[in-house]
Each structure stands twice: as structure tokens, then as C-alpha cells.
Design a protein around this motif. Structure first.
Motif, short mmCIF file in Angstrom:
data_model
loop_
_atom_site.label_atom_id
_atom_site.label_comp_id
_atom_site.label_asym_id
_atom_site.label_seq_id
_atom_site.Cartn_x
_atom_site.Cartn_y
_atom_site.Cartn_z
N CYS A 1 42.86 43.80 48.89
CA CYS A 1 41.71 43.57 48.02
C CYS A 1 40.41 43.78 48.80
CB CYS A 1 41.74 42.18 47.40
SG CYS A 1 40.30 41.87 46.34
N ARG B 1 37.70 39.52 40.13
CA ARG B 1 38.89 40.21 39.60
C ARG B 1 39.27 41.29 40.61
NH1 ARG B 1 39.09 36.31 37.25
NH2 ARG B 1 38.57 35.89 35.10
N CYS B 2 40.49 41.24 41.08
CA CYS B 2 40.97 42.24 42.04
C CYS B 2 41.12 43.58 41.34
CB CYS B 2 42.30 41.81 42.63
SG CYS B 2 42.21 40.35 43.66
N THR B 3 40.69 44.64 42.00
CA THR B 3 40.84 45.98 41.42
C THR B 3 42.16 46.61 41.78
OG1 THR B 3 39.71 46.92 43.34
CG2 THR B 3 38.35 46.35 41.43
N ARG C 1 46.07 47.11 41.70
CA ARG C 1 47.11 46.82 40.71
C ARG C 1 48.47 46.96 41.32
NH1 ARG C 1 44.97 45.10 36.07
NH2 ARG C 1 43.00 46.06 35.65
#
Length: 63
Positions: free
Chosen positions: A39, A59-61, A63
Motif C-alpha cells: 500500500c 482506502r487502499c488502492t 486489490r
């Protein structure tokens, strides 16, 4: 070489850890850092409330 940061009063909000430390000039600073793999989010703030808001809205980008 700068001194390593020694965090105190650490709490976790989701994947983000919020902690308090003293900078090189003796001022109290607060940091929010995401512990999720790859992250890379971290930021320093002057107030604890700002660091906690950043932790809650992060919010972590990845996935």
C-alpha cells in the motif's frame, strides 16, 4: 543519519496504525501508516484528530 522514530500511544483503525512521536525539534507529531502489503500510505500530522480521520477515510488502492 536521522534517529529512528519511536512511536507511543499506538492504535489501529482497520489496516492503518496511528501513533504519536516527537520530531527532531521536540515537537509532538502524529502519524498514520497503512500496514497492508504494497500500500505505502503514510502521513504525518500536527494533531491526533487529523491522523485518526486520515486512518478512518483511507482506502487502499491495491486489490
Amino acid at each position: 543519519m536521522p534517529r529512528p522514530i519511536r512511536l507511543r500511544n499506538v492504535m489501529r483503525i482497520g489496516p492503518v496504525q496511528v501513533g504519536t512521536y516527537f520530531d527532531g525539534r521536540g515537537r509532538e507529531k502524529h502519524t498514520a501508516a497503512c500496514t497492508a502489503p504494497r500500500c505505502g500510505f503514510s502521513a504525518d500530522y500536527d494533531s491526533r484528530a487529523a491522523a485518526e480521520i486520515a486512518a478512518r477515510t483511507h482506502r487502499c488502492t491495491i486489490r
